[in-house]
Design a protein around this motif. Structure first.
Motif, PDB file in Angstrom:
ATOM      1  N   VAL A 182      24.056  36.726  40.717  1.00  0.00           N
ATOM      2  CA  VAL A 182      25.438  36.565  40.275  1.00  0.00           C
ATOM      3  C   VAL A 182      26.290  36.144  41.466  1.00  0.00           C
ATOM      4  CG1 VAL A 182      25.292  38.224  38.370  1.00  0.00           C
ATOM      5  CG2 VAL A 182      25.975  39.002  40.625  1.00  0.00           C
ATOM      6  N   CYS A 183      27.389  35.498  41.155  1.00  0.00           N
ATOM      7  CA  CYS A 183      28.342  35.065  42.185  1.00  0.00           C
ATOM      8  C   CYS A 183      29.020  36.305  42.753  1.00  0.00           C
ATOM      9  CB  CYS A 183      29.372  34.112  41.566  1.00  0.00           C
ATOM     10  SG  CYS A 183      30.698  33.672  42.705  1.00  0.00           S
ATOM     11  N   SER A 184      29.031  36.449  44.080  1.00  0.00           N
ATOM     12  CA  SER A 184      29.627  37.636  44.703  1.00  0.00           C
ATOM     13  C   SER A 184      31.142  37.660  44.553  1.00  0.00           C
ATOM     14  CB  SER A 184      29.231  37.724  46.184  1.00  0.00           C
ATOM     15  OG  SER A 184      29.691  36.580  46.857  1.00  0.00           O
ATOM     16  N   SER A 185      31.761  36.513  44.328  1.00  0.00           N
ATOM     17  CA  SER A 185      33.223  36.474  44.162  1.00  0.00           C
ATOM     18  C   SER A 185      33.649  36.771  42.737  1.00  0.00           C
ATOM     19  CB  SER A 185      33.771  35.105  44.561  1.00  0.00           C
ATOM     20  OG  SER A 185      33.472  34.823  45.901  1.00  0.00           O
ATOM     21  N   SER A 186      33.013  36.077  41.779  1.00  0.00           N
ATOM     22  CA  SER A 186      33.465  36.202  40.388  1.00  0.00           C
ATOM     23  C   SER A 186      32.678  37.234  39.582  1.00  0.00           C
ATOM     24  CB  SER A 186      33.340  34.841  39.677  1.00  0.00           C
ATOM     25  OG  SER A 186      31.957  34.508  39.506  1.00  0.00           O
ATOM     26  N   GLY A 187      31.461  37.530  39.995  1.00  0.00           N
ATOM     27  CA  GLY A 187      30.608  38.431  39.208  1.00  0.00           C
ATOM     28  C   GLY A 187      29.925  37.727  38.056  1.00  0.00           C
TER      29      GLY A 187
END
Length: 191
Positions: A182-187
């Protein structure tokens, strides 16, 4: 019908119910963790040594049913397994030899009491620290008082050698879980 008895209707607690803001007894908390240990299956408590049955007082309360899927219970236990042992002690080597501990602490609003509960093998161990006349005490913090006490029990049972931790395997897998990046910024999923 199994479940947890709470003194007020669910609406009384609002969103704090998700953060553990319920008024639960130690037996209720142990029951929840026992269900978690059994991959979400509702199970009755069996005491290690029991001189007389535990007395559960039930007044006008609302019954909340708790049950979860095996997959969700494995995911919760995976999060609890990563909780570091109190006082910064490493548990990795011990866990590899004598089983993981899936555990959490709690501190009541106003520092009236503190608790810690953990699953080790086929046991649920719960410690409670407080005063039966609930008064505020800034030292009653779960991670400082109840957590270390709970690990004294865990270490006692680990070293005693009479208890089997091979049941640990049932906590490690579930058929409906898939790891994804998963994207660490957006989840969200990448892309």
């Amino acid at each position: 019908s199994q479940g947890i008895h709470i003194p007020h209707p669910k609406g009384y607690y609002g969103s704090s119910i998700a953060l553990g803001g319920l008024d639960l007894t130690a037996i209720d908390i142990a029951s929840l963790y026992l269900n978690l240990a059994n991959n979400g299956a509702l199970t009755d408590i069996k005491y290690l040594k029991e001189s007389r049955p535990a007395k559960i007082v039930k007044s006008k309360t609302e019954l909340i049913q708790f049950g979860m899927s095996p997959s969700s219970s494995v995911m919760v236990k995976d999060m609890l397994r990563k909780n570091p042992r109190p006082n910064g002690k490493s548990t990795a080597g011990i866990a590899e030899q004598k089983g993981h501990v899936y555990w959490k602490t709690g501190t009541s609003f106003g520092f009236r009491d503190a608790w810690a509960v953990g699953i080790w093998g086929d046991m649920v161990i719960l410690t409670w620290v407080g005063d039966f006349i609930p008064k505020s005490n800034p030292y009653l913090v779960g991670s400082h008082m109840a957590g270390p006490l709970m690990f004294k029990f865990v270490d006692y049972f680990r070293n005693k050698g009479e208890y089997d931790f091979n049941d640990d395997l049932k906590h490690e897998y579930a058929t409906n879980i898939t790891k994804v990046k998963v994207c660490s910024s957006s989840g969200h999923l990448p892309g």
